[in-house]
Write an enzyme that holds these catalytic residues in place. Structure first.
Site, PDB file in Angstrom:
ATOM      1  CE  LYS A   4      -1.998  -0.970   3.942  1.00  0.00           C
ATOM      2  NZ  LYS A   4      -1.436  -2.271   4.351  1.00  0.00           N
ATOM      3  NE  ARG A  43      -4.035  -1.225  10.563  1.00  0.00           N
ATOM      4  CZ  ARG A  43      -3.019  -0.692   9.904  1.00  0.00           C
ATOM      5  NH1 ARG A  43      -3.125   0.495   9.379  1.00  0.00           N
ATOM      6  NH2 ARG A  43      -1.907  -1.376   9.767  1.00  0.00           N
ATOM      7  NE  ARG A  97       7.683  -2.898   6.181  1.00  0.00           N
ATOM      8  CZ  ARG A  97       6.352  -2.843   6.236  1.00  0.00           C
ATOM      9  NH1 ARG A  97       5.681  -2.372   5.211  1.00  0.00           N
ATOM     10  NH2 ARG A  97       5.710  -3.283   7.287  1.00  0.00           N
ATOM     11  NE  ARG A 108       6.586  -0.453  10.520  1.00  0.00           N
ATOM     12  CZ  ARG A 108       5.475  -0.641   9.821  1.00  0.00           C
ATOM     13  NH1 ARG A 108       5.397  -0.208   8.573  1.00  0.00           N
ATOM     14  NH2 ARG A 108       4.448  -1.266  10.351  1.00  0.00           N
ATOM     15  NE  ARG A 126       2.427  -4.785  11.422  1.00  0.00           N
ATOM     16  CZ  ARG A 126       3.610  -4.868  10.797  1.00  0.00           C
ATOM     17  NH1 ARG A 126       4.645  -5.434  11.401  1.00  0.00           N
ATOM     18  NH2 ARG A 126       3.732  -4.418   9.582  1.00  0.00           N
TER      19      ARG A 126
END
Ligand code: ADP
Length: 192
Positions: free
Chosen positions: A13, A88, A127, A136, A147
């Site tokens: 996204k 969400r 990532r 992160r 998640r």
């Protein structure tokens, strides 16, 4: 053009939102980025949400709805905006409907980036390895599992929600980044 990009963590996204921003000048409204900035700045909201985000849970609907509502009023959103990571939950989607109605704005499309769950773990590990300044806090196995389960339980129902409104479009997120980009552009032409 006012769009929502919908899809699980790692679907791409953020990447597609950036392409759209460069090409069309729409503002990218990533609630994840905005919340991470609040955490980094140690603002009151940041202090409130840090732990929740680190473990992969959702922060409260009130907090994100307020952030988005303020952000949409900024001048750079006049040309259009892309919501990335919001809504969400169905409650957030309903709050967004009311917010846009109050502001006299309408959504043009909700673009689902559809991917097989099996590839997400690999993409997110990659990532995490490539992120400048370190990964992160929530790009680790435990937070990621959380998640994904939160996505399945709370966010996936939005696909039906937006299908019901006639706004939903779906692109194949298993293609290369450039191919997904072309599919998104074609979708925009269809809804324009
Ligand atoms: P990803 O797409 O990889 O899951 P994001 O950057 O969109 O990551 O979001 C990271 C975290 O920020 C989420 O796990 C959640 O804690 C918080 N967050 C972001 N957007 C929302 C939202 N709309 N509602 C609740 N929490 C959110």
């Amino acid at each position: 053009m006012r769009l929502i990009l919908l899809g699980p963590p790692g679907a791409g996204k953020g990447t597609q939102a950036k392409f759209l921003t460069e090409r069309h000048g729409f503002a990218q409204l990533s609630t994840g980025d905005m919340l991470r900035a609040a955490v980094a700045a140690r603002s009151p909201i940041g202090l409130q949400v840090k732990e929740i985000m680190d473990r992969g849970d959702l922060v409260s609907d009130d907090v994100v709805v307020r952030i988005v509502s303020e952000r949409v009023d900024q001048p750079d959103c006049a040309k259009g905006f892309i919501l990335d990571g919001f809504p969400r939950t169905v409650a957030q989607a309903e709050a967004l409907d009311q917010m846009l109605e109050r502001k006299g704005l309408k959504l043009d499309a909700v673009i689902e980036i559809a991917v097989d769950e099996g590839i997400l773990l690999d993409r997110i590990i990659k990532r995490a390895e490539e992120t400048e300044g370190g990964p992160r806090a929530d790009d680790n196995a435990d937070a990621l599992a959380k998640r994904l389960s939160v996505y399945r339980e709370q966010t996936q129902p939005l696909i039906d929600y937006y299908h019901g409104t006639g706004l939903l479009r779906s692109v194949d997120g298993m293609q290369s980044m450039g191919e997904v980009r072309s599919s998104v552009e074609m979708t925009l032409k269809e809804v324009a």
